[in-house]
Design a protein around this motif. Structure first.
Motif, PDB file in Angstrom:
ATOM      1  N   LEU A 134       4.322  10.219   1.090  1.00 43.41           N
ATOM      2  CA  LEU A 134       5.659   9.522   0.319  1.00 43.41           C
ATOM      3  C   LEU A 134       5.884   8.202   1.446  1.00 43.41           C
ATOM      4  N   GLY A 135       5.417   8.265   2.658  1.00 44.86           N
ATOM      5  CA  GLY A 135       5.912   7.101   3.374  1.00 44.86           C
ATOM      6  C   GLY A 135       4.928   6.021   3.045  1.00 44.86           C
ATOM      7  N   ALA A 136       3.666   6.277   2.612  1.00 46.01           N
ATOM      8  CA  ALA A 136       2.693   5.346   2.080  1.00 46.01           C
ATOM      9  C   ALA A 136       3.347   4.772   0.919  1.00 46.01           C
ATOM     10  N   MET A 137       3.707   5.542  -0.022  1.00 47.71           N
ATOM     11  CA  MET A 137       4.121   5.202  -1.172  1.00 47.71           C
ATOM     12  C   MET A 137       5.590   4.338  -1.157  1.00 47.71           C
ATOM     13  N   VAL A 138       6.266   4.530  -0.044  1.00 52.48           N
ATOM     14  CA  VAL A 138       7.510   3.807   0.125  1.00 52.48           C
ATOM     15  C   VAL A 138       7.131   2.405   0.607  1.00 52.48           C
ATOM     16  N   LYS A 139       6.121   2.287   1.333  1.00 58.33           N
ATOM     17  CA  LYS A 139       5.527   0.970   1.966  1.00 58.33           C
ATOM     18  C   LYS A 139       4.855   0.165   0.951  1.00 58.33           C
ATOM     19  N   LEU A 140       4.297   0.704   0.017  1.00 59.56           N
ATOM     20  CA  LEU A 140       3.847   0.142  -1.349  1.00 59.56           C
ATOM     21  C   LEU A 140       5.109  -0.658  -2.002  1.00 59.56           C
ATOM     22  N   VAL A 141       6.462   0.026  -2.065  1.00 57.92           N
ATOM     23  CA  VAL A 141       7.395  -0.313  -2.837  1.00 57.92           C
ATOM     24  C   VAL A 141       8.058  -1.598  -2.112  1.00 57.92           C
ATOM     25  N   GLN A 142       8.066  -1.495  -0.617  1.00 56.68           N
ATOM     26  CA  GLN A 142       8.719  -2.665   0.121  1.00 56.68           C
ATOM     27  C   GLN A 142       7.804  -3.694   0.280  1.00 56.68           C
ATOM     28  N   GLU A 143       6.451  -3.452  -0.392  1.00 55.94           N
ATOM     29  CA  GLU A 143       5.428  -4.613  -0.503  1.00 55.94           C
ATOM     30  C   GLU A 143       5.576  -5.468  -1.837  1.00 55.94           C
ATOM     31  N   GLY A 144       6.166  -4.845  -2.890  1.00 54.44           N
ATOM     32  CA  GLY A 144       6.220  -5.058  -4.031  1.00 54.44           C
ATOM     33  C   GLY A 144       5.234  -4.853  -4.923  1.00 54.44           C
ATOM     34  N   LYS A 145       4.325  -3.792  -4.364  1.00 53.78           N
ATOM     35  CA  LYS A 145       3.072  -3.445  -5.211  1.00 53.78           C
ATOM     36  C   LYS A 145       3.253  -2.200  -6.088  1.00 53.78           C
TER      37      LYS A 145
END
Length: 379
Positions: A134-145
């Motif tokens: 989930l942490g990696a998915m949150v990072k993707l959200v933060q990057e706009g992807k």
């Protein structure tokens, strides 16, 4: 995303985003577990017809057609990308932090887009901490992807764990839900309602097995009353449920149009209760020793035929039968396996196992070969 006349829109969790109550599932579009490019034009035409009729929520996964399903969708949304809500899923073997990021990048390329609206864990992977995934998915959200985060095929225990980690950032869960398999009604669906989370119902028409012959009359009578079809009644019944949206799959334009018209009428409360009552009590328990396991699985996927094979897990299923057995042993409810009365006279079996081989062996590992397993019986 534009609003289509006659379409119902529902909140996607607490995201503030609205999605169509009826979308389009893409399992089998572009191939099942291997690539099939032979029907791309027909698939694209069917998807685009659905978009035009308001079914602008489209769901796929990196495993569908070995990635080709995403490529087909990428072609289908050319020039209209911002009007389409694209959901995709990554496979459990890609649940590490690096694996999630890399899987998302590959999906973005195949989809020909720079963002995925809803990114979902396809199946849980107990070998990798959920917090890492989930942490990696949150990072993707933060990057706009990625815009929003969801899960799929999670048990209630797993859903609660994910929700505890993400809170309202977890907007949806995607599980099977149809008239034949209503098992989520006593597990994850009440949790979704309580926490304003969207339930995405896949296989809402049960892969064309709309109803058993003994129960179909009820649906036919209601369909006739509304000048509709049985499929439309089933979809109507589903999306009448709070927090539920459905993603029927069809590669046939006629069926796409039929699905889109499912919301042209509304079922009465009395009709919904009639359907609820007619299709209750589907789940039974059958001794595992009465069920015959065949070599090939659903979609010609290989499966285990013996307990020792399942424990060894040479095919590398994630989660493995042994992993699932731990959850079952702890009291976690199991999704029922599907069986049909056998026509074979060999071995003394009463039923053939149609779907759920991993769950079947997990149950045997957890409860032994003399136990009775939850099943749904096909007529």
């Amino acid at each position: 995303m534009g609003v289509a006349l006659g379409m119902i829109y529902k909140p996607l969790g607490k995201s503030g985003c609205l999605v169509p109550a009826l979308g389009q599932g893409c399992m089998g579009i572009g191939g099942f577990f291997s690539q099939d490019i032979s029907d791309d034009d027909r698939y694209i035409g069917a998807l685009q017809r659905g978009y035009a009729l308001g079914m602008t929520f489209v769901d796929t996964a990196e495993v569908y057609g070995d990635g080709h399903s995403e490529e087909v969708i990428g072609k289908s949304v050319k020039g209209i990308r911002d009007s389409i809500f694209i959901a995709s899923k990554f496979s459990p073997e890609n649940s590490s932090s690096r694996g999630v990021i890399d899987a998302a990048e590959r999906s973005l390329q195949r989809l020909r887009t720079d963002y995925i609206d809803l990114y979902q864990i396809h199946w849980p992977n107990p070998l990798i901490p959920l917090e890492e995934t989930l942490g990696a998915m949150v990072k993707l959200v933060q990057e706009g992807k990625v815009r929003f985060i969801g899960v799929s095929n999670f048990s209630l225990k797993e859903l609660k764990e994910a929700h505890a980690l993400l809170g309202d950032k977890l907007v949806s869960i995607q599980n099977e839900y149809n008239l034949f398999d209503r098992s989520i009604e006593s597990t994850v669906l009440p949790f979704c309602v309580e926490n304003d989370m969207t339930m995405i119902a896949y296989s809402p028409l049960d892969q064309g097995n709309l109803s058993s012959p003994s129960k179909k009359a009820c649906l036919e009578e209601i369909a006739q009353h509304h000048d509709g079809t049985v499929a439309q009644v089933v979809l109507n019944w589903l999306v009448a449920k709070r927090n539920v949206v459905a993603i029927p799959k069809s590669s046939n334009i006629h069926h796409v149009e039929e699905n889109a018209k499912a919301l042209a009428f509304r079922l009465s409360d009395a009709e919904i209760r009639l359907i609820d009552d007619a299709f209750s009590g589907n789940q039974k328990r059958i001794p595992v020793k009465e069920i015959r396991v065949v070599q090939d699985g659903q979609g010609n996927r290989k499966a285990y035929c013996t307990l020792s094979e399942a424990i060894e897990n040479k095919l590398g299923f994630v989660p493995s039968p042994a992993d699932l057995a731990e959850d079952i042993a702890s009291g976690e409810p199991i999704k029922p396996v599907r069986v049909r009365k056998t026509t074979s006279t060999e071995g003394g079996y009463a039923y053939d196992l149609l779907e759920g081989r991993i769950r079947y062996w997990a149950w045997v590992i957890a409860n032994g070969e003399t136990s009775a397993i939850p099943v749904l019986i096909r007529e």
